[in-house]
Design an enzyme around this catalytic site. Structure first.
Site, PDB file in Angstrom:
ATOM      1  N   THR A  12     -11.396  31.809 -15.296  1.00  7.88           N
ATOM      2  CA  THR A  12     -12.818  31.458 -15.295  1.00  7.88           C
ATOM      3  C   THR A  12     -13.108  30.158 -14.555  1.00  7.88           C
ATOM      4  O   THR A  12     -14.260  29.867 -14.232  1.00  7.88           O
ATOM      5  CB  THR A  12     -13.287  31.222 -16.751  1.00  7.88           C
ATOM      6  N   CYS A  21      -8.327  29.060 -12.222  1.00  8.19           N
ATOM      7  CA  CYS A  21      -7.794  29.858 -13.334  1.00  8.19           C
ATOM      8  C   CYS A  21      -8.689  31.095 -13.427  1.00  8.19           C
ATOM      9  O   CYS A  21      -9.394  31.417 -12.469  1.00  8.19           O
ATOM     10  CB  CYS A  21      -7.687  29.045 -14.631  1.00  8.19           C
ATOM     11  N   HIS A  56     -23.702  14.363  -4.654  1.00  6.46           N
ATOM     12  CA  HIS A  56     -24.234  13.612  -5.798  1.00  6.46           C
ATOM     13  C   HIS A  56     -23.161  13.044  -6.724  1.00  6.46           C
ATOM     14  O   HIS A  56     -23.323  11.952  -7.247  1.00  6.46           O
ATOM     15  CB  HIS A  56     -25.144  14.500  -6.650  1.00  6.46           C
ATOM     16  N   HIS A  65     -26.473   7.454  -6.989  1.00  5.25           N
ATOM     17  CA  HIS A  65     -25.381   8.371  -7.318  1.00  5.25           C
ATOM     18  C   HIS A  65     -24.114   7.596  -7.685  1.00  5.25           C
ATOM     19  O   HIS A  65     -23.414   7.966  -8.627  1.00  5.25           O
ATOM     20  CB  HIS A  65     -25.124   9.339  -6.168  1.00  5.25           C
ATOM     21  N   ASP A 115      -3.295  28.874 -12.334  1.00  8.68           N
ATOM     22  CA  ASP A 115      -2.436  29.613 -13.264  1.00  8.68           C
ATOM     23  C   ASP A 115      -2.201  31.016 -12.678  1.00  8.68           C
ATOM     24  O   ASP A 115      -2.585  31.286 -11.525  1.00  8.68           O
ATOM     25  CB  ASP A 115      -3.022  29.622 -14.690  1.00  8.68           C
TER      26      ASP A 115
HETATM   27  C1  RB5 Z   1      -5.827  33.124 -18.921  1.00  2.35           C
HETATM   28  O1  RB5 Z   1      -5.887  34.360 -19.556  1.00  2.35           O
HETATM   29  C2  RB5 Z   1      -7.211  32.463 -18.976  1.00  2.35           C
HETATM   30  O2  RB5 Z   1      -7.485  32.064 -20.279  1.00  2.35           O
HETATM   31  C3  RB5 Z   1      -7.269  31.283 -18.027  1.00  2.35           C
HETATM   32  O3  RB5 Z   1      -6.977  31.696 -16.745  1.00  2.35           O
HETATM   33  C4  RB5 Z   1      -8.625  30.585 -17.962  1.00  2.35           C
HETATM   34  O4  RB5 Z   1      -9.644  31.459 -17.672  1.00  2.35           O
HETATM   35  C5  RB5 Z   1      -8.938  29.652 -19.039  1.00  2.35           C
HETATM   36  O5  RB5 Z   1      -9.987  28.991 -19.079  1.00  2.35           O
END
Ligand code: RB5
Length: 143
Positions: A66, A64, A97, A133, A7
């Site tokens: 996180t 993304c 694994h 596994h 993203d």
């Molecule tokens: C975008 O702000 C953020 O929510 C996205 O990049 C991600 O971290 C979602 O899990």
């Protein structure tokens, strides 16, 4: 072929990873997004997941903020095993694994230096093939 998707929060890290892939001569397909304007991570998780399901790509990389939303989305798809890794030990272990077919990372969590090392570890580790596994991976798909 490596499928890569992100993203807006992952765009800059993706470009660092693409630089690494090009330096190593690793073929990739970029599923977007191509800009820093807000975009919806499920779109890119699904595009890369589909490319793995239909065997257009062997492995995927998703980024993304996180790594959480994009990996949760990918993991809802049949046959997709997306591993959220922010260290090389996990990246190696999940190939050995879990035969993970997607590496997910959070661009707000790791810097580019570590992220590229994690990608390198993930792409250069084969599934162990051990029966225990394989059995456990099979069990993931059962109801
Ligand atoms: C975008 O702000 C953020 O929510 C996205 O990049 C991600 O971290 C979602 O899990």
């Amino acid at each position: 072929m490596i499928g890569i998707g992100n993203d807006h929060t992952g765009y800059e890290l993706k470009m660092e990873i693409i630089k690494y892939l090009e330096e190593k001569g690793i073929e990739y397909k970029d599923f977007g997004c191509e800009k820093l304007e807000a975009s919806d991570y499920p779109l890119y998780a699904k595009a890369v997941g589909k490319a793995i399901q239909n065997k257009e790509c062997d492995l995927g990389i998703l980024i993304c903020g996180t790594g959480i939303g994009i990996s949760i989305t990918a993991n809802k798809m049949k046959g997709i095993r997306a591993a959220l890794c922010h260290d090389c030990f996990s990246a190696e272990a999940t190939r050995l694994h879990n035969n993970a077919n997607i590496l997910a990372m959070g661009a707000r969590v790791v810097g580019p230096g570590l992220a590229v090392k994690i990608v390198d570890t993930f792409l250069n580790t084969e599934f162990s093939g051990y029966e225990r596994h394989s059995r456990r991976i099979q069990m993931m798909e059962e109801e």
